[in-house]
Design an enzyme around this catalytic site. Structure first.
Site, short mmCIF file in Angstrom:
data_model
loop_
_atom_site.label_atom_id
_atom_site.label_comp_id
_atom_site.label_asym_id
_atom_site.label_seq_id
_atom_site.Cartn_x
_atom_site.Cartn_y
_atom_site.Cartn_z
N HIS A 45 0.82 -1.23 0.00
CA HIS A 45 0.00 0.00 0.00
C HIS A 45 0.85 1.28 0.00
CE1 HIS A 45 -2.54 3.25 1.33
NE2 HIS A 45 -1.96 3.25 2.51
N GLU A 73 2.05 4.97 13.01
CA GLU A 73 0.72 4.58 13.48
C GLU A 73 0.60 3.05 13.61
OE1 GLU A 73 -3.12 7.05 13.24
OE2 GLU A 73 -1.25 7.18 14.33
N ASP A 74 1.15 2.34 12.65
CA ASP A 74 0.90 0.90 12.56
C ASP A 74 2.04 0.01 13.00
OD1 ASP A 74 -1.48 1.69 11.53
OD2 ASP A 74 -1.08 1.10 9.47
N ASP A 137 -2.28 8.64 -0.68
CA ASP A 137 -2.71 7.57 0.22
C ASP A 137 -4.18 7.24 -0.03
OD1 ASP A 137 -3.00 5.90 2.50
OD2 ASP A 137 -3.49 7.64 3.77
MN MN Z 1 -2.17 4.65 4.26
#
Ligand code: MN
Length: 507
Positions: A45, A73-74, A137
């Site tokens: 992604h 964030e991830d 994004d």
């Molecule tokens: Mn993203």
């Protein structure tokens, strides 16, 4: 991802390539084991988003930040690590995107609210490149949205149509705006989408032959008149913009003249006008349909000449005439401008004395203008809303506060009770003092007590909004009255009390 660099039509320097490769390797390891809903590795992604971005804006730092945009964030990766590994510029961009992720469209059809949110989006970005990353994004998420559950699809598509597509439009990135609109329109109102698509297809099928003839005729005429040009191509209107136009024309497609448009790419601005003259010599123009967006560009920087003419059968065609630089600007907007600046190429679109019109428009949201084109690069980093702070509740509600506002102002702006019962606050997840000043895009969580808070005069000093100040003043006044009352009672009972401070004696 061997084809990463092949997919971006730009010659990177060796050092740039090395940095991007390092970022790709880092992201691949950091996201290892994470999957998308499609079953693909998650890292596909950010890589796809980075390619999309690179195609309109091949800036190394921005590409790196796009590859890293989901990383804090991830994954466990910290901001400090990004600074150390890839430098401050990349790390700041990633941080900006992470913050921007908190700006979400809630269920509201209120145009004022949505407009505020768009402003918020711009204000929070500070650096325009952050917006470009966020748009890339979203574009990739929209392209792969079929893997999500239906309700989520609708939420994301609505947000895209209301917030992201208009922002792409304001930044002049026509290619992204069109795609975002059509992808989300299909989900938000699939019936209208199919219907519009059908109407368009029908009209075009009818005219296939005349389109071909017109194209041939145009190029023959220009050759005979001795005008060299780069390209003539026919295109049909995008589904969503046709739908919007049909709404305005009571669904009468015969009133819409620009459903099929020819685009002529000329070699110079002078040629654009020459071509327009030649076309009008050979074809009858439709009155009132000539538009000179070269002399007067659209607010987002779009430049082109438009005209509509009748062919020999009395059918109407729209013709758009522009140089390839104008075309680049129409497709890539802000990104094209910036890129040409960076490359030191002459930017013909600015010779008209209309420096970066899209930019002035953005600034006009804040009622400011940029007079000095030399400030161009610097001004891209500008804080669009110098005098306002936009902060968010943990749920993503936007609070619009004056610059210098504190946590106290924020709490009262959410609800006066929240102010009265506040005991502390978290800003961006960290415990902070209630007197602390807020910054653009802060996510503020107010911690409540069961008993009313002990409000004192320090609160008044830290509050900037009249709303918070009036609540605090009222509380303080009542509290003072209470103390005075208590003192009087004690006096009646003849209990010894120390002399009152001067403030109370005034009563
Ligand atoms: Mn993203």
């Amino acid at each position: 991802m061997g084809n990463f660099f092949i997919s971006i039509p730009h010659k990177f320097k060796t050092a740039e390539k090395a940095l991007i490769q390092k970022v790709i390797d880092f992201a691949t390891v950091a996201h290892q084991g994470q999957k998308r809903k499609s079953g693909e590795d998650f890292v596909s992604h950010p890589l796809a988003a980075a390619i999309t971005l690179g195609q309109i804006f091949p800036d190394t730092a921005t590409i790196c930040a796009t590859i890293l945009h989901d990383i804090t964030e991830d994954t466990e990766t910290k901001h400090e690590t990004l600074i150390k590994e890839f430098g401050k510029e990349v790390a700041e961009l990633v941080d900006g995107v992470t913050k921007l992720g908190h700006v979400r469209l809630r269920n509201s059809k209120d145009e004022y609210y949505v407009e505020n949110l768009r402003k918020m989006f711009v204000a929070t970005s500070k650096d325009v490149r952050v917006m470009l990353i966020k748009l890339a994004d979203r574009l990739h998420n929209m392209r792969t949205i079929e893997h999500l559950p239906k309700d989520k699809q609708e939420k994301i598509a609505t947000e895209t149509l209301e917030m992201y597509a208009p922002i792409a439009g304001r930044l002049g990135i026509g290619a992204w705006k069109d795609e975002l609109e059509d992808l989300s329109f299909k989900i938000v109102d699939s019936k209208a989408y199919e219907e519009t698509k059908r109407i368009l297809a029908e009209r075009i099928a009818d005219r296939q032959q005349s389109i071909k003839e017109m194209q041939k005729e145009l190029s023959t005429i220009l050759h005979l008149e001795g005008i060299k040009f780069q390209d003539i191509s026919g295109r049909t209107k995008r589904i969503y913009s046709l739908f919007k136009k049909l709404e305005r024309y009571e669904n009468d497609i015969t009133k819409i003249y620009d459903k099929i448009a020819f685009r002529i790419i000329a070699k110079s601005t002078a040629d654009c006008y020459a071509i327009l003259g030649i076309i009008h010599k050979h074809f009858q123009p439709v009155p009132g349909r000539v538009k000179d967006f070269i002399a007067t560009p659209k607010p987002n920087g779009y430049q082109s000449l438009h005209t509509s003419v009748f062919d020999k059968d009395g059918k109407v065609f729209e013709i758009q005439i522009r140089t390839d630089l104008m075309h680049e600007t129409a497709e890539r907007g802000i990104a094209a401008h910036w890129f040409y600046e960076e490359q030191g190429k002459p930017d013909e679109t600015r010779v008209t004395g209309q420096p970066a019109t899209w930019f002035k428009e953005l600034r006009s949201w804040q009622e400011e203008t940029v007079n000095n084109p030399d400030e161009f690069l610097e001004s891209l980093r500008v804080d669009f809303f110098k005098d306002r702070i936009f902060a968010l509740t943990p749920k993503g509600d936007v609070k619009d506060l004056p610059a210098g506002a504190s946590v106290i102002d924020f709490a009262f702006s959410v609800h006066s009770d929240l102010g009265m019962f506040m005991m502390g606050a978290k800003i961006n997840g960290k415990m902070r003092k209630i007197y602390d000043e807020l910054h653009q895009g802060d996510v503020v969580e107010i911690l409540k007590t069961k008993k009313p808070a002990t409000i004192n005069r320090d609160w008044l000093a830290a509050a900037k909004t009249s709303h918070a100040r009036s609540h605090i003043r009222k509380y303080l006044a009542e509290n003072d009255k209470g103390i005075i009352q208590r003192v009087r009672e004690l006096r009646v009972q003849n209990i010894r009390i120390p002399k009152l401070p001067r403030f109370f004696r005034k009563q």
